[in-house]
Scaffold this motif. Structure first.
Motif, short mmCIF file in Angstrom:
data_model
loop_
_atom_site.label_atom_id
_atom_site.label_comp_id
_atom_site.label_asym_id
_atom_site.label_seq_id
_atom_site.Cartn_x
_atom_site.Cartn_y
_atom_site.Cartn_z
N TRP A 190 0.83 -1.21 0.00
CA TRP A 190 0.00 0.00 0.00
C TRP A 190 0.87 1.25 0.00
CZ3 TRP A 190 -4.98 0.28 -1.10
CH2 TRP A 190 -5.77 -0.86 -0.97
N GLY A 193 2.27 1.69 -3.43
CA GLY A 193 1.23 1.90 -4.43
C GLY A 193 0.88 0.72 -5.30
N ASN A 223 -1.05 2.91 -8.96
CA ASN A 223 -0.59 3.73 -7.83
C ASN A 223 -1.67 4.71 -7.39
OD1 ASN A 223 3.00 4.10 -8.49
ND2 ASN A 223 1.76 2.32 -7.99
N SER A 226 -4.46 2.85 -5.56
CA SER A 226 -4.02 2.37 -4.24
C SER A 226 -3.98 3.52 -3.24
CB SER A 226 -2.64 1.72 -4.35
OG SER A 226 -2.68 0.60 -5.19
N TRP A 227 -3.30 4.60 -3.61
CA TRP A 227 -3.22 5.74 -2.69
C TRP A 227 -4.56 6.45 -2.58
CZ3 TRP A 227 1.73 7.13 -5.77
CH2 TRP A 227 2.79 6.36 -5.29
#
Length: 306
Positions: A190, A193, A223, A226-227
């Motif tokens: 995490w 990402g 990425n 995820s972020w």
């Protein structure tokens, strides 16, 4: 002059015990009842396949402080009768017929089934059981229910109640996101990402829709997703208490969970979270909804051309 302790005590009492019409609690009960019906129907095809005497796990052992009604009355007949009672109770909870008793029955039987096969329990199942417990200890039939119709003659009505049951559900939602963010930040995938990529390549295989390669293999988009998930979860946990920000962060949460439901195998987790979202719907919005619908219907013929 108010002392700091008095100010804190007053704020505490306002937060938990302010009396308002229980429309939000009634809405949560209806949403949860529908979810409980779906959960119960989904259990039926695998009822004896998993739990039965000739099933995959006919023997089970409860851990400390766990219980199940099926330890008292075991066997395939008990499982089938328990399933029928659970379905009836879930329907009764949805329409608000003897609501508190129905919620208690749903809680006991759901917990009993889950303890019977704890190895298949996921986060969504845990949330479903916890919401049932909150409804069972509250006056969940005090709004939008047949119980309320029996008392007042109106289904779309609500009694004034202290807000502590709704607050418990709201805090449950916030804690889920806070703990989720904390756990994710301790996971390297995490932080760098790449987490969504690995989720799509594992749970995504059993999802409704498989993430396309152009998306799953694009490092920038992976990425960002995820972020972005971390940002949405943290934003909901913090900003949901602000009335101006609430629709925006909950809307972002709905989009996030819809994507999860489509591209990941999250079972009932997202649906359970949607039920908790209902706890933030303002009571006045629900109270005035029939009048707004009626007013819009009256305006509709006048707005037609000619």
């Amino acid at each position: 002059m108010s002392t700091p302790s008095r100010v804190i005590a007053d704020a505490w009492n306002r937060f938990w015990f302010t009396v308002e019409p229980a429309y939000a609690l009634g809405l949560v009960r209806i949403g949860y009842g529908v979810l409980a019906v779906i959960w119960t129907l989904a259990l039926r095809p695998e009822l004896l396949l998993v739990f039965g005497a000739d099933g995959a796990a006919p023997d089970y052992e409860l851990r400390d402080f766990e219980w199940s009604v099926f330890t008292i009355w075991s066997g395939d007949t008990a499982l089938q009768i328990g399933w029928v009672v659970l379905l009836v109770a879930a329907i009764a909870l949805t329409v608000g017929w003897h609501s508190r008793l129905a919620a208690a029955v749903v809680f006991v039987l759901m917990y009993s089934f889950l303890r019977r096969a704890f190895y298949i329990v996921n986060a969504g199942d845990t949330i479903v059981v916890l919401v049932a417990l909150v409804l069972a200890v509250s006056c969940c039939g005090s709004a939008l229910s047949l119980d309320q119709r029996r008392r007042t003659g109106k289904f779309w009505s609500a009694e004034p109640l202290a807000q502590w049951p709704v607050r418990l559900l709201q805090i449950e939602l916030v804690l889920i996101y806070v703990v989720a963010v904390q756990a994710k930040l301790m996971d390297r995938s995490w932080v760098d990402g790449s987490a969504v990529f690995y989720a799509w390549r594992t749970d995504g295989r059993w999802a409704l829709l498989e993430a396309p390669d152009w998306l799953a293999n694009n490092a920038i988009l992976v990425n960002a997703l995820s972020w972005g998930t971390l940002l949405v979860e943290l934003s909901i946990a913090v900003l949901v208490w602000n009335r101006r920000c609430r629709p925006w962060v909950l809307g972002a949460g709905v989009l996030m969970h819809l994507m999860m439901m489509l591209t990941l195998n999250v079972a009932f987790f997202s649906l359970a979270m949607f039920v908790l979202y209902l706890a933030f719907v303002p009571s006045e919005t629900l109270r005035d909804l029939p009048q707004r619908i009626a007013a819009r219907r009256k305006r509709a013929p006048a707005e037609l051309p000619g």
